[in-house]
Design a protein around this motif. Structure first.
Motif, PDB file in Angstrom:
ATOM      1  N   LYS A  69     -48.966 -20.847  73.039  1.00 45.21           N
ATOM      2  CA  LYS A  69     -48.608 -21.449  74.424  1.00 45.21           C
ATOM      3  C   LYS A  69     -47.389 -22.156  74.197  1.00 45.21           C
ATOM      4  CE  LYS A  69     -53.124 -22.509  76.440  1.00 45.21           C
ATOM      5  NZ  LYS A  69     -53.861 -23.697  76.690  1.00 45.21           N
ATOM      6  N   ALA A  70     -47.063 -22.675  72.994  1.00 40.91           N
ATOM      7  CA  ALA A  70     -45.665 -23.435  72.840  1.00 40.91           C
ATOM      8  C   ALA A  70     -44.457 -22.215  72.945  1.00 40.91           C
ATOM      9  CB  ALA A  70     -45.677 -23.948  71.479  1.00 40.91           C
ATOM     10  N   ASP A  71     -44.874 -21.169  72.712  1.00 38.79           N
ATOM     11  CA  ASP A  71     -43.615 -20.123  72.796  1.00 38.79           C
ATOM     12  C   ASP A  71     -43.698 -19.556  74.273  1.00 38.79           C
ATOM     13  OD1 ASP A  71     -42.914 -20.359  70.196  1.00 38.79           O
ATOM     14  OD2 ASP A  71     -44.028 -18.617  69.561  1.00 38.79           O
ATOM     15  N   GLY A  72     -44.425 -20.028  75.184  1.00 42.00           N
ATOM     16  CA  GLY A  72     -44.281 -19.601  76.608  1.00 42.00           C
ATOM     17  C   GLY A  72     -45.302 -18.633  76.684  1.00 42.00           C
ATOM     18  N   ALA A  73     -46.238 -18.124  75.796  1.00 41.61           N
ATOM     19  CA  ALA A  73     -47.040 -17.008  76.096  1.00 41.61           C
ATOM     20  C   ALA A  73     -48.221 -17.460  76.878  1.00 41.61           C
ATOM     21  CB  ALA A  73     -47.469 -16.266  74.810  1.00 41.61           C
ATOM     22  N   GLU A  74     -48.991 -16.526  77.507  1.00 45.38           N
ATOM     23  CA  GLU A  74     -50.467 -16.855  78.178  1.00 45.38           C
ATOM     24  C   GLU A  74     -51.279 -16.415  77.172  1.00 45.38           C
ATOM     25  OE1 GLU A  74     -52.926 -15.625  82.147  1.00 45.38           O
ATOM     26  OE2 GLU A  74     -51.230 -15.048  82.029  1.00 45.38           O
ATOM     27  N   PRO A  75     -52.052 -17.065  76.178  1.00 45.32           N
ATOM     28  CA  PRO A  75     -53.094 -16.478  75.419  1.00 45.32           C
ATOM     29  C   PRO A  75     -54.158 -16.784  76.110  1.00 45.32           C
ATOM     30  CG  PRO A  75     -52.342 -18.822  74.813  1.00 45.32           C
ATOM     31  CD  PRO A  75     -51.414 -18.423  75.986  1.00 45.32           C
ATOM     32  N   VAL A  76     -55.141 -15.419  75.790  1.00 44.21           N
ATOM     33  CA  VAL A  76     -56.519 -15.551  76.482  1.00 44.21           C
ATOM     34  C   VAL A  76     -57.520 -15.307  75.257  1.00 44.21           C
ATOM     35  CG1 VAL A  76     -58.132 -14.377  78.123  1.00 44.21           C
ATOM     36  CG2 VAL A  76     -55.721 -14.793  78.440  1.00 44.21           C
ATOM     37  N   MET A  77     -58.423 -16.155  74.913  1.00 42.96           N
ATOM     38  CA  MET A  77     -59.418 -15.867  73.926  1.00 42.96           C
ATOM     39  C   MET A  77     -60.713 -15.433  74.482  1.00 42.96           C
ATOM     40  SD  MET A  77     -58.989 -19.756  72.067  1.00 42.96           S
ATOM     41  CE  MET A  77     -60.415 -19.364  70.766  1.00 42.96           C
ATOM     42  N   THR A  78     -61.237 -14.416  73.704  1.00 43.52           N
ATOM     43  CA  THR A  78     -62.621 -13.692  73.872  1.00 43.52           C
ATOM     44  C   THR A  78     -63.757 -14.580  73.547  1.00 43.52           C
ATOM     45  OG1 THR A  78     -62.732 -12.975  71.698  1.00 43.52           O
ATOM     46  CG2 THR A  78     -61.567 -11.624  73.383  1.00 43.52           C
ATOM     47  N   ARG A  79     -63.529 -15.705  73.059  1.00 44.01           N
ATOM     48  CA  ARG A  79     -64.844 -16.667  72.958  1.00 44.01           C
ATOM     49  C   ARG A  79     -63.906 -18.018  72.498  1.00 44.01           C
ATOM     50  NH1 ARG A  79     -66.763 -18.022  67.645  1.00 44.01           N
ATOM     51  NH2 ARG A  79     -66.000 -16.484  66.250  1.00 44.01           N
ATOM     52  N   THR A  80     -64.514 -19.192  73.093  1.00 39.03           N
ATOM     53  CA  THR A  80     -63.889 -20.518  72.690  1.00 39.03           C
ATOM     54  C   THR A  80     -64.838 -21.336  71.994  1.00 39.03           C
ATOM     55  OG1 THR A  80     -64.594 -21.255  74.978  1.00 39.03           O
ATOM     56  CG2 THR A  80     -62.492 -20.382  74.716  1.00 39.03           C
ATOM     57  N   GLY A  81     -65.873 -20.721  71.590  1.00 40.00           N
ATOM     58  CA  GLY A  81     -66.954 -21.673  71.128  1.00 40.00           C
ATOM     59  C   GLY A  81     -67.802 -20.953  70.079  1.00 40.00           C
ATOM     60  N   ASP A  82     -68.881 -21.510  69.429  1.00 44.96           N
ATOM     61  CA  ASP A  82     -69.835 -20.638  68.585  1.00 44.96           C
ATOM     62  C   ASP A  82     -70.848 -19.949  69.278  1.00 44.96           C
ATOM     63  OD1 ASP A  82     -70.789 -19.512  66.095  1.00 44.96           O
ATOM     64  OD2 ASP A  82     -71.830 -21.512  65.854  1.00 44.96           O
ATOM     65  N   TYR A  83     -70.506 -18.805  69.761  1.00 42.65           N
ATOM     66  CA  TYR A  83     -71.565 -18.179  70.661  1.00 42.65           C
ATOM     67  C   TYR A  83     -71.427 -16.646  70.496  1.00 42.65           C
ATOM     68  CZ  TYR A  83     -67.898 -18.240  74.074  1.00 42.65           C
ATOM     69  OH  TYR A  83     -66.523 -18.536  74.717  1.00 42.65           O
ATOM     70  N   TYR A  84     -72.175 -15.861  70.849  1.00 39.44           N
ATOM     71  CA  TYR A  84     -72.152 -14.356  70.347  1.00 39.44           C
ATOM     72  C   TYR A  84     -71.464 -13.462  71.684  1.00 39.44           C
ATOM     73  CZ  TYR A  84     -73.493  -9.522  69.466  1.00 39.44           C
ATOM     74  OH  TYR A  84     -73.372  -8.060  69.244  1.00 39.44           O
ATOM     75  N   VAL A  85     -70.552 -12.784  71.270  1.00 37.61           N
ATOM     76  CA  VAL A  85     -69.929 -11.873  72.184  1.00 37.61           C
ATOM     77  C   VAL A  85     -69.826 -10.476  71.684  1.00 37.61           C
ATOM     78  CG1 VAL A  85     -67.872 -11.232  73.605  1.00 37.61           C
ATOM     79  CG2 VAL A  85     -68.607 -13.620  73.274  1.00 37.61           C
ATOM     80  N   SER A  86     -70.493  -9.466  72.402  1.00 37.94           N
ATOM     81  CA  SER A  86     -70.612  -7.999  72.076  1.00 37.94           C
ATOM     82  C   SER A  86     -69.179  -7.414  71.759  1.00 37.94           C
ATOM     83  CB  SER A  86     -71.544  -7.174  72.610  1.00 37.94           C
ATOM     84  OG  SER A  86     -71.053  -7.086  73.911  1.00 37.94           O
ATOM     85  N   LEU A  87     -68.979  -6.372  71.182  1.00 34.91           N
ATOM     86  CA  LEU A  87     -67.799  -5.711  70.947  1.00 34.91           C
ATOM     87  C   LEU A  87     -67.518  -4.811  72.186  1.00 34.91           C
ATOM     88  CD1 LEU A  87     -68.421  -3.933  67.481  1.00 34.91           C
ATOM     89  CD2 LEU A  87     -66.882  -6.003  67.939  1.00 34.91           C
ATOM     90  N   ARG A  88     -68.515  -4.478  73.000  1.00 38.62           N
ATOM     91  CA  ARG A  88     -68.492  -3.906  74.403  1.00 38.62           C
ATOM     92  C   ARG A  88     -67.725  -4.969  75.331  1.00 38.62           C
ATOM     93  NH1 ARG A  88     -70.423   0.779  76.371  1.00 38.62           N
ATOM     94  NH2 ARG A  88     -71.772   0.857  74.518  1.00 38.62           N
ATOM     95  N   GLU A  89     -68.494  -6.259  75.163  1.00 36.97           N
ATOM     96  CA  GLU A  89     -67.874  -7.429  76.191  1.00 36.97           C
ATOM     97  C   GLU A  89     -66.640  -7.642  75.648  1.00 36.97           C
ATOM     98  OE1 GLU A  89     -71.775  -9.859  77.430  1.00 36.97           O
ATOM     99  OE2 GLU A  89     -71.146  -9.955  75.022  1.00 36.97           O
ATOM    100  N   ARG A  90     -66.148  -7.563  74.486  1.00 38.46           N
ATOM    101  CA  ARG A  90     -64.764  -7.981  74.048  1.00 38.46           C
ATOM    102  C   ARG A  90     -63.842  -6.955  74.807  1.00 38.46           C
ATOM    103  NH1 ARG A  90     -65.222 -11.580  69.056  1.00 38.46           N
ATOM    104  NH2 ARG A  90     -67.415 -11.631  68.800  1.00 38.46           N
ATOM    105  N   VAL A  91     -63.885  -5.780  74.493  1.00 39.15           N
ATOM    106  CA  VAL A  91     -63.106  -4.628  75.203  1.00 39.15           C
ATOM    107  C   VAL A  91     -63.117  -4.641  76.645  1.00 39.15           C
ATOM    108  CG1 VAL A  91     -62.966  -2.010  75.611  1.00 39.15           C
ATOM    109  CG2 VAL A  91     -63.556  -2.998  73.243  1.00 39.15           C
ATOM    110  N   SER A  92     -64.114  -4.919  77.196  1.00 36.54           N
ATOM    111  CA  SER A  92     -64.479  -4.987  78.923  1.00 36.54           C
ATOM    112  C   SER A  92     -63.207  -6.177  79.200  1.00 36.54           C
ATOM    113  CB  SER A  92     -65.835  -5.443  79.233  1.00 36.54           C
ATOM    114  OG  SER A  92     -66.497  -4.254  78.936  1.00 36.54           O
ATOM    115  N   MET A  93     -63.226  -7.346  78.217  1.00 32.94           N
ATOM    116  CA  MET A  93     -62.358  -8.222  78.782  1.00 32.94           C
ATOM    117  C   MET A  93     -60.941  -8.039  78.686  1.00 32.94           C
ATOM    118  SD  MET A  93     -63.798 -11.754  76.571  1.00 32.94           S
ATOM    119  CE  MET A  93     -65.567 -12.191  76.691  1.00 32.94           C
TER     120      MET A  93
END
Length: 635
Positions: A69-93
């Motif tokens: 963010k400090a470098d001006g990019a738009e970062p997007v995280m696949t998870r922001t807390g301690d919860y489960y996200v499947s590999l398929r969901e990560r690719v869908s994101m």
């Protein structure tokens, strides 16, 4: 003159300020997806003192998000807390967000004791563009970050890499299973240093920019064509000097790039130099210049060529006089170049006052049956209507045959045709076609003729005896029963080198006899055997299992599986039990071989002793086949 000087000074200041602002925000305009691995009920690796990999991954990802963010990019995280996200969901994101880069953050562990720490960077093994460049930059920056100064760059086949629509890497920052390293991973300094190393690699990768292509298509995911040559127009945000394009499944078709003169620059045409055949393909495109690459663009290419001709092939060379019933005729569609046209089409068939519509399936082949009364005395003339107003007329002769015709069909117990079954009759041997049909002929007046039908695809052979003394024509319908265990409808790859090649070939033969579609990946002549073999294997999207054969000087057999693969664990355990029945020492358990974690299908490594004799190797092969068949039967 004074005003001109002032204007020039102002312009210079404006440019300097803009350049300074850009240097402060070198990643402005870029979207980057950050993927902290594991999470929730999946902690990943756990250190000796209980530190969870999922927690470390998330902390590094949060630090990296702030830095980007400090470098001006738009970062997007696949998870922001301690919860489960499947590999398929990560690719869908990734598909939904369409970022410029995808970075998956992990921390490694080893099943064996590791005392020296290092980083491992995996890039998409099929992508020698941006993914590879980012991997190379990470190799340098992570080496600088890691206290051991060690890092490896490895072509990867992880799910998150091979299914990602954007340039992706997976970073194993450290070995959390190394006790001393685990202690340092609890400190903010080490984790921020790691995040900064990734940040600098991203900066260096994106410094020359990414070539952005805009394909002039209504549908940006699917291309439908009805001609054998395509011209794919696109514009680019910068100069394109060359483009790599290929089809999956692999073909011998090449593509070339040409620039189109236009009122504005960077307009290009990508075209194939050899004719396409009908079928469904993946078209993969990457553009490049001397400074940088584009991402990999993947399109579904659906080629449906018009039918230009028909091949006509009666199953038997003629119709016997007095033949009453259904006489089979094979029809094959052809395209412009005379190749089989693998497309679905309707063909109108007319003969003896009958008019029928035949639907040819996507294989480009089908069988229709002439309905004959037995009163026909003249040759049967058949007229085909197909394509755009095309017709073809063929003739099937009617003859007074001097032999006994055997015109039959081989099916399974469900009535489904069995392809390539061997029909042995007297001294003659023929094979069934894809509809299970066959033809052979024998002299009249034979007694007790042995008639055997067999198949290498998981069916029990069948033998019959008959006489041709009084029967001028036999029309047998033969059913084969499936063997007790079968691998029917499974696709298995077997990896072998020069030392295990004979065992692999015997194994494949046995697998195919049980009904599987097994094939060999020979690594004997490959420069990077494991990487190149897995790259080839992963091109088979419908693969059910991979077996990698290895040889060692150690006594016994070791069967390895991926630690989280349920199917792999079941089969490994069953092979161990089968070998125990033969009093062969064997062990089965989780292993860390490259093949196990980078394959889309379930995978096994089978390592056996070079001191085993041929008979023992055969026992190992039979044990694998037995285990696979047993596992196939389990619910």
């Amino acid at each position: 003159m004074r005003k001109l000087k002032i204007s020039l000074i102002l312009i210079f200041c404006f440019v300097s300020i803009a350049s300074y602002a850009f240097n402060l925000k070198p990643l402005k305009g870029y979207k980057i997806m950050i993927d902290p691995g594991h999470g929730g009920g999946d902690p990943g690796a756990v250190g000796a003192s209980g530190l969870k990999e999922s927690d470390v991954n998330l902390r590094v990802a949060r630090y990296l998000t702030m830095l980007l963010k400090a470098d001006g990019a738009e970062p997007v995280m696949t998870r922001t807390g301690d919860y489960y996200v499947s590999l398929r969901e990560r690719v869908s994101m990734a598909k939904k967000e369409n970022p410029d880069l995808f970075i998956s953050i992990h921390h490694n562990s080893s099943l064996s004791q590791v005392t020296e720490d290092k980083s491992e960077i995996y890039y998409d093994g099929r992508d020698f563009g941006i993914s590879r460049i980012l991997g190379e930059e990470l190799l340098y920056s992570m080496s600088m970050y890691n206290e051991s100064g060690r890092a490896d760059l490895i072509p990867g086949g992880f799910y998150i890499l091979r299914n990602n629509p954007v340039p992706a890497v997976l970073v194993e920052g450290n070995y959390i299973s190394c006790p001393e390293t685990e202690k340092t991973l609890r400190t903010g300094k080490v984790l921020t240093n790691q995040a900064n190393a990734i940040r600098m690699a991203v900066r260096d990768t994106l410094a020359p920019g990414i070539i952005d292509l805009d394909f002039l298509l209504e549908n940006k995911e699917r291309i439908d064509v009805t001609v054998p040559f395509i011209n794919l127009l696109f514009t680019a945000n910068t100069l394109v000097e060359n483009a790599s394009a290929f089809l999956l499944p692999e073909t011998t078709i090449n593509f070339k790039l040409s620039e189109i003169p236009a009122s504005y620059s960077n307009v290009y045409n990508l075209f194939n130099t050899e004719a396409l055949s009908s079928g469904n393909y993946k078209l993969v495109i990457t553009a490049a210049n001397s400074q940088t690459f584009s991402r990999r663009y993947v399109f579904d290419l659906n080629v449906k060529l018009p039918v230009k001709d028909i091949d006509f092939h009666p199953i038997a060379p003629c119709i016997p006089e007095d033949f009453q019933g259904y006489f089979p005729v094979r029809v094959t569609l052809k395209d412009y170049a005379g190749n089989i046209n693998k497309t679905q089409a309707e063909v109108t068939v007319s003969y003896n006052g009958n008019r029928e519509t035949l639907t040819v399936n996507s294989s480009g082949k089908n069988t229709f049956f002439l309905h004959l009364t037995g009163k026909e005395r003249e040759n049967v003339e058949i007229n085909f209507e197909f394509g755009e107003g095309l017709t073809k007329t063929v003739t099937v002769p009617i003859e007074n045959v001097k032999t006994t015709f055997i015109l039959g069909k081989v099916t399974d117990t469900r009535g489904l045709p069995i392809d390539n079954a061997c029909v042995s009759c007297s001294s003659e041997e023929v094979y069934t076609d894809s509809d299970g049909l066959f033809f052979c002929s024998l002299p009249h007046n034979l007694k007790n003729v042995s008639f055997k039908v067999s198949s290498d695809n998981g069916y029990a052979s069948k033998t019959m005896t008959f006489s041709t003394e009084t029967v001028p024509l036999l029309l047998p319908s033969i059913q084969l029963k499936e063997t007790g265990f079968t691998l029917k409808d499974t696709k298995i790859a077997v990896i072998a080198d020069q030392t295990t090649l004979v065992t692999a070939e015997n194994l494949i033969k046995s697998l195919n006899e049980a009904g599987s579609s097994a094939f060999l990946v020979d690594t004997s002549s490959l420069a990077q055997p494991a990487y190149q073999a897995i790259l080839e294997v992963n091109n088979h999207e419908d693969l059910d299992l991979l077996i990698s054969l290895k040889m060692t000087d150690e006594v016994g057999v070791r069967i390895g599986h991926y630690h989280s693969s349920v199917v792999g664990k079941q089969i490994a355990s069953r092979i161990k039990k089968e070998l125990a029945k033969k009093h062969i020492k064997a062990s089965a358990g989780a292993a860390s071989s490259y093949e196990l974690s980078h394959t889309g299908a379930a995978a096994l490594t089978v390592t056996f002793s070079s001191r085993f004799d041929t008979q023992t190797n055969k026992i190992i092969k039979d044990a694998i086949c037995s285990a696979l068949q047993y596992n196939k039967q389990e619910p």
